[in-house]
Write a protein that holds these residues in place. Sequence first.
Motif, PDB file in Angstrom:
ATOM      1  N   GLU A 280     -62.198 -30.980 -15.815  1.00  0.00           N
ATOM      2  CA  GLU A 280     -61.669 -30.171 -16.914  1.00  0.00           C
ATOM      3  C   GLU A 280     -62.695 -29.148 -17.385  1.00  0.00           C
ATOM      4  N   GLU A 281     -63.963 -29.549 -17.451  1.00  0.00           N
ATOM      5  CA  GLU A 281     -65.002 -28.594 -17.859  1.00  0.00           C
ATOM      6  C   GLU A 281     -65.130 -27.451 -16.846  1.00  0.00           C
ATOM      7  N   ILE A 282     -65.035 -27.770 -15.584  1.00  0.00           N
ATOM      8  CA  ILE A 282     -65.108 -26.728 -14.552  1.00  0.00           C
ATOM      9  C   ILE A 282     -63.985 -25.716 -14.742  1.00  0.00           C
ATOM     10  N   ILE A 283     -62.785 -26.199 -15.012  1.00  0.00           N
ATOM     11  CA  ILE A 283     -61.660 -25.298 -15.261  1.00  0.00           C
ATOM     12  C   ILE A 283     -61.937 -24.436 -16.486  1.00  0.00           C
ATOM     13  N   GLY A 284     -62.397 -25.058 -17.567  1.00  0.00           N
ATOM     14  CA  GLY A 284     -62.691 -24.301 -18.780  1.00  0.00           C
ATOM     15  C   GLY A 284     -63.743 -23.236 -18.565  1.00  0.00           C
ATOM     16  N   ASP A 285     -64.796 -23.592 -17.832  1.00  0.00           N
ATOM     17  CA  ASP A 285     -65.897 -22.648 -17.611  1.00  0.00           C
ATOM     18  C   ASP A 285     -65.558 -21.573 -16.583  1.00  0.00           C
ATOM     19  N   SER A 286     -64.554 -21.849 -15.718  1.00  0.00           N
ATOM     20  CA  SER A 286     -64.256 -20.932 -14.607  1.00  0.00           C
ATOM     21  C   SER A 286     -63.114 -19.966 -14.888  1.00  0.00           C
ATOM     22  N   ILE A 287     -62.054 -20.447 -15.524  1.00  0.00           N
ATOM     23  CA  ILE A 287     -60.848 -19.607 -15.618  1.00  0.00           C
ATOM     24  C   ILE A 287     -60.200 -19.588 -16.995  1.00  0.00           C
ATOM     25  N   SER A 288     -60.857 -20.131 -18.019  1.00  0.00           N
ATOM     26  CA  SER A 288     -60.231 -20.126 -19.349  1.00  0.00           C
ATOM     27  C   SER A 288     -60.001 -18.704 -19.862  1.00  0.00           C
ATOM     28  N   HIS A 289     -60.808 -17.752 -19.371  1.00  0.00           N
ATOM     29  CA  HIS A 289     -60.612 -16.357 -19.775  1.00  0.00           C
ATOM     30  C   HIS A 289     -59.344 -15.761 -19.163  1.00  0.00           C
TER      31      HIS A 289
ATOM     32  N   GLY B 172     -49.697 -25.650  -5.806  1.00  0.00           N
ATOM     33  CA  GLY B 172     -50.511 -25.840  -6.997  1.00  0.00           C
ATOM     34  C   GLY B 172     -51.928 -26.198  -6.609  1.00  0.00           C
ATOM     35  N   PHE B 173     -52.840 -25.943  -7.522  1.00  0.00           N
ATOM     36  CA  PHE B 173     -54.255 -26.211  -7.263  1.00  0.00           C
ATOM     37  C   PHE B 173     -54.616 -27.568  -7.874  1.00  0.00           C
ATOM     38  N   GLY B 174     -54.903 -28.541  -7.012  1.00  0.00           N
ATOM     39  CA  GLY B 174     -55.361 -29.841  -7.473  1.00  0.00           C
ATOM     40  C   GLY B 174     -56.870 -29.826  -7.633  1.00  0.00           C
ATOM     41  N   ALA B 175     -57.335 -30.046  -8.869  1.00  0.00           N
ATOM     42  CA  ALA B 175     -58.758 -29.868  -9.182  1.00  0.00           C
ATOM     43  C   ALA B 175     -59.553 -31.168  -9.174  1.00  0.00           C
ATOM     44  N   MET B 176     -59.001 -32.244  -8.659  1.00  0.00           N
ATOM     45  CA  MET B 176     -59.675 -33.536  -8.703  1.00  0.00           C
ATOM     46  C   MET B 176     -61.017 -33.529  -7.980  1.00  0.00           C
TER      47      MET B 176
END
Length: 340
Positions: free
Chosen positions: A56-65, A17-21
Motif C-alpha cells: 500500500e505504501e508503494i502505491i501511495g508513493d508511486s501513483i497517488s498523484h 488489473g494490476f495485482g500489487a502483492m
Amino acid sequence: MRYTMFGQTGSRVSSLGFGAMNLPGVPFEQAKAALNYALDEGINYIDTAAGYRNSEEIIGDSISHRRSEYFLATKTNKRDYKSAMEEMERSLTRMKTDVIDLLQVHYVNTVQEFKAAMEEDGAYQAALEMKRKGHVRFIGITGHRPELLAKWISKGQFDQVLFHLNLAQPFALQELIPEATRQNMGKTAMKPLSGGFIQPVSKAIRYPYSQDVHTIISGMVSIDEVKENIAAMREEVGDEERHELEQLALELGSHNCRRCNYCSCPIGVTIPDIMISSQVRQTFGLLPKGDGFYERQKDKILSCADYEPCREKPLCEEKCPYHLPMQQVVQQAAGYFNAG
C-alpha cells in the motif's frame, strides 16, 4: 484494452488489473515504473491489501498523484470491527487517499470466519461505517471456496467478489460466477498463472479473459511483465479458442484442489501448490518460479513417504473438505526430481 461496467458500481474497469502483492519484493523504482507504465497503457484497476507487506505504501508513493486515473481496491483480513476499522484507516494513510473504491473482506474460507466478519461487531460493519463516512465506496469479499462464496454473496450484501480463475482452477465457473452475474456484482478473477505455475503466459491469461469476468488481476512487478500481460489480451478470444481453453481447463483442473488451505502437513509440504501444479507440470512443465518452488520443497516432498504418523492414515487428508488423495499426489511429485 477492453473496458466493462464493473457490476453496479458505475465504474468502467480495464480487463487487466494490476495485482500489487509482489511489489514489495522488487526495488522501489522498478515497482514505481511498472505502476506508472500500467496506468499509461490504460490499466485502471489496482489491487492490493493491508497484509501485503508495504504494498500500500508503494502505491501511495508511486501513483497517488494520479489518483483520478484508477479504481483502487484493497482488503482487510481482520474479522472484528475495531481491528478492521484501524486497518482501513491505516490503508487510507498509506495509499495517500481519502477514498478506497473497493474494500474487500479478505480470505474468508470457513463458515466460522464468515459469521465472525458479519456479526454486529464484525469487519463488515466497520466497512459499512467507512462507507457512510465516504471513505469506502463499495464492499467486496474474497476467498478460496467458490461454492461457499456463492452462498455468501446470494443475500446481496456485497458489491464485488474476488476468486481464483485459471486453467488449473476453473471451479468458480460452476456456481460462483453465475450467482455473481445474477447479483450484478463486480467479478474479479485472480491468479491467472496460479502463482507462477502455468505456462505459457499468453495461454494462461487468455483463459480467464475468455470467461464472464470484468477484470483479471495479475501480479506484475516490472514494465516487461505489464507488456507481456497486455499483449496476451490484445485480441478477443474466438469460439474455437475458447472451446480449446475450456477443454484444457478440464484436464488441468482434474486435481480438484481449491486452495482452501484447510489441510496442513506436519513436515511442512505446501500441499495446495503441489496439488494444483500436478497436472500443469505433467502437461506443460513449469515456469522458473514453479521450478524454484519444487526445489525449495524437495526435502519435504521426498520425506513424505517415510513420515511414520501418516503411514496408515494421512493427517492432511482428514482435513480436506473434498476428500482428495493428497498423499498420493505429493509422493508422485517425488518423480519430478528423478526426471530432472
